[in-house]
Each structure stands twice: as C-alpha cells, then as structure tokens.
Design an enzyme around this catalytic site. Structure first.
Site, PDB file in Angstrom:
ATOM      1  N   ASP A  27       1.035  -0.945   0.098  1.00 15.58           N
ATOM      2  CA  ASP A  27      -0.766   0.010  -0.074  1.00 15.58           C
ATOM      3  C   ASP A  27       0.845   1.574   0.490  1.00 15.58           C
ATOM      4  OD1 ASP A  27      -2.599   1.664  -0.028  1.00 15.58           O
ATOM      5  OD2 ASP A  27      -2.721   1.096   2.299  1.00 15.58           O
TER       6      ASP A  27
ATOM      7  N   ASN B 246     -10.742  -2.653  -5.862  1.00 17.41           N
ATOM      8  CA  ASN B 246     -10.587  -1.131  -6.451  1.00 17.41           C
ATOM      9  C   ASN B 246     -10.611  -1.480  -6.841  1.00 17.41           C
ATOM     10  OD1 ASN B 246      -7.538  -2.542  -4.896  1.00 17.41           O
ATOM     11  ND2 ASN B 246      -8.285  -0.681  -4.560  1.00 17.41           N
TER      12      ASN B 246
HETATM   13  C1  IPE Z   1      -5.493  -2.658  -0.447  1.00 12.74           C
HETATM   14  O1  IPE Z   1      -5.557  -1.135  -0.330  1.00 12.74           O
HETATM   15  C2  IPE Z   1      -5.761  -3.348  -1.275  1.00 12.74           C
HETATM   16  C3  IPE Z   1      -3.923  -3.133  -2.083  1.00 12.74           C
HETATM   17  C4  IPE Z   1      -3.110  -3.082  -1.562  1.00 12.74           C
HETATM   18  C5  IPE Z   1      -3.785  -4.319  -3.393  1.00 12.74           C
HETATM   19  P1  IPE Z   1      -6.228   0.008  -0.476  1.00 12.74           P
HETATM   20  O2  IPE Z   1      -5.645   1.016  -0.359  1.00 12.74           O
HETATM   21  O3  IPE Z   1      -7.126  -0.145  -2.150  1.00 12.74           O
HETATM   22  O4  IPE Z   1      -6.816  -0.016   0.911  1.00 12.74           O
HETATM   23  P2  IPE Z   1      -7.852   1.196   1.697  1.00 12.74           P
HETATM   24  O5  IPE Z   1      -9.290   0.740   0.866  1.00 12.74           O
HETATM   25  O6  IPE Z   1      -6.669   1.795   2.196  1.00 12.74           O
HETATM   26  O7  IPE Z   1      -8.300  -0.174   2.723  1.00 12.74           O
HETATM   27  C1  IPE Z   2      -1.547   0.246  -3.517  1.00 12.87           C
HETATM   28  O1  IPE Z   2      -1.455   1.757  -3.383  1.00 12.87           O
HETATM   29  C2  IPE Z   2      -2.324   0.002  -4.534  1.00 12.87           C
HETATM   30  C3  IPE Z   2      -3.322  -0.856  -5.492  1.00 12.87           C
HETATM   31  C4  IPE Z   2      -4.234  -0.351  -4.360  1.00 12.87           C
HETATM   32  C5  IPE Z   2      -3.641  -0.807  -6.584  1.00 12.87           C
HETATM   33  P1  IPE Z   2      -2.914   2.731  -3.429  1.00 12.87           P
HETATM   34  O2  IPE Z   2      -3.283   3.142  -5.315  1.00 12.87           O
HETATM   35  O3  IPE Z   2      -3.339   2.108  -2.559  1.00 12.87           O
HETATM   36  O4  IPE Z   2      -1.798   4.055  -3.215  1.00 12.87           O
HETATM   37  P2  IPE Z   2      -1.881   4.835  -2.196  1.00 12.87           P
HETATM   38  O5  IPE Z   2      -3.183   3.584  -0.846  1.00 12.87           O
HETATM   39  O6  IPE Z   2      -3.477   5.638  -2.482  1.00 12.87           O
HETATM   40  O7  IPE Z   2      -1.261   6.175  -1.312  1.00 12.87           O
HETATM   41 MG    MG Z   3      -3.905   2.280  -0.667  1.00 15.27          MG
END
Ligand code: IPE
Ligand code: IPE
Ligand code: MG
Length: 240
Positions: A13, A62
């Site tokens: 993340d 997502n």
């Molecule tokens: C969780 O991250 C899913 C992945 C890392 C692929 P998100 O960024 O989607 O999670 P939330 O929404 O902050 O809980």
């Molecule tokens: C994790 O990084 C990757 C996916 C969930 C696909 P994020 O895209 O959630 O990045 P932040 O959490 O918004 O910084």
């Molecule tokens: Mg994230």
C-alpha cells in the site's frame, strides 16, 4: 536468524501517496515504481529462504477506482508479467494468482496463464498475486462449494471441518501466512485473507510501497523472529 517464516503476505500500500509526494501529476507513476519494489521483495524473499510470498496487488474493491487508474493498473500488470519473466526464471520463482480472475481483462488473464505455465517448474519460491481479490468473496465461494457438496450428499453437514473450508479456499495449495506486512502506515486488513491470517503475526510499516527495500524485509523478519507465537498456550509451555 533462526525463524524464517514459511509464508509471508504483504499488503502493498501507498503507491498513490508516494507519487503525490514525489510531485507526479498522477498516481500511476507510483504503481509503476511499485513494480520495482515488488521485484526487490520477491527476489529478496527467495534469497532469504521464504517459500511462499503472497502479495495483495488489486482488491475486489479497487474496481471502484477511476477507470483511468484501473486501466493503467491492468496495463502495468500485463507489461510487468512480460518484462519480469526473466527475473522469475533466474530466481526459481513460480508465479501463481488468486482472486476473481475471471473479472480481469482477457488479455491480462492470458498473460497471467502464460507466465504461470512458463514458471510452473520453478521450485525455490511461489509468488502469488492476489488480483481482484476479496477475502469475503473467497469465503463466499468456499461456502457455495461446500453447500453444493452437502446438497448432493457428498458430505454430511455435521462433519464439515476447518480442513474442508481450507480446501475450498483459493489458497488451498499453500500454508497459512506466518507473517503479514502492510506498508504505508495504514493499520487495517482491507479484506485480505480473512480466514488464513487468524494466527499470522502482523507488522505495519510506515514506508510507502515504492520505497520498500530488502532492508525493510529483513528488519520485518528480525521482528518476526522476536515474537512469541503462543497460539493459545502459555510462554512456559512453549519453553518446555
Ligand atoms: C488494499 O489497499 C489493497 C491493495 C494493496 C491492493 P487499498 O489502498 O485499496 O485499501 P484501503 O482502501 O485503504 O483500505
Ligand atoms: C496500493 O497503493 C496499490 C493498489 C491498491 C492497487 P494505493 O494505490 O492504494 O496508494 P495509496 O494508498 O492511495 O497511497
Ligand atoms: Mg491504498
């Protein structure tokens, strides 16, 4: 270090925040650089003797992101699978995928199938990508499988055991994670491997995923080695 976990899971993340912090106009650059962090994590884990590495790459939830970001993520998935095949082969890494894979664009699914087929003989480590993955959806799928078996008389509902459930999950071929790492400072599970992490050690790191290094992994393993996994017992019992 004497206690290397057999199975490490990572919630990768912080890509979006990384891109913003670096001054990039879109979040996409964070996802691209995130692939490099995954390469470091996977090769590092294989070198350290970890047998299973499972990474949360794209959640069921997502799909709700802006279409441009979802499309970019699918493109990055495809091109990375193609580009990283050599790295997988050189490091003895077998690729695997879990999730609602039917929801992925067909060209991404094809590329996944090709990469899994090309690496199926590799023995050092299994790298599982959780794609279009949701822990509740996985459990729902398992409940349907078991209910169908019960309805057809294959199993007696009273005899349904934890093993039946574990076998009906998408992770049936691997042990439960010993260690779960989440980057970016968020301290939540976000629907990842709900059944499987019941006794995993949890480590939350402030580092944003694109900055994740082998040193971060080694430090997490050092912390893991210090933890006492009592699984309900007392400390004294474990020492006997
Ligand atoms: C969780 O991250 C899913 C992945 C890392 C692929 P998100 O960024 O989607 O999670 P939330 O929404 O902050 O809980
Ligand atoms: C994790 O990084 C990757 C996916 C969930 C696909 P994020 O895209 O959630 O990045 P932040 O959490 O918004 O910084
Ligand atoms: Mg994230």
């Amino acid at each position: 270090m004497n206690t290397i976990p057999q199975h490490v899971a990572i919630i990768m993340d912080g890509n979006g925040r990384w891109a913003k912090k670096q001054g990039f106009a879109t979040r996409i650059r964070g996802h691209e650089i995130g692939v490099e962090a995954l390469r470091r994590a996977a090769t590092g884990a294989a070198e350290l003797g970890i047998q299973f590495l499972t990474v949360y790459a794209f959640s069921e939830e997502n799909w709700q992101r802006p279409k441009a970001e979802v499309d970019a993520l699918m493109t990055i998935l495809m091109t990375s699978l193609r580009k990283e095949l050599g790295v997988l082969q050189e490091n003895g890494i077998r690729l695997n995928a879990i999730g609602n894979l039917a929801a992925l664009p067909s060209r991404a699914r094809r590329q996944l199938d090709e990469t899994m087929e090309a690496t199926k003989g590799n023995q050092r480590m299994v790298l599982t990508l959780a794609l279009s993955y949701g822990g509740r959806q996985e459990l729902l799928d398992a409940v349907r499988t078991i209910a169908t078996q019960a309805a057809s008389g294959q199993i007696d509902p009273q005899s349904i055991s934890e093993e039946h459930i574990a076998k009906a999950l998408w992770t049936s071929a691997m042990p439960d994670p010993d260690l779960l790492i989440r980057t970016s400072g968020e301290q939540r599970i976000s629907n990842f491997m709900l059944w499987q992490i019941s006794y995993a050690e949890l480590i939350f790191l402030p580092v944003l995923w694109p900055d994740f290094s082998k040193k971060d992994l080694v430090e997490a393993l050092e912390e893991y080695a210090q933890r006492e996994r009592r699984i309900g017992k007392t400390s004294e019992q474990l020492k006997q």
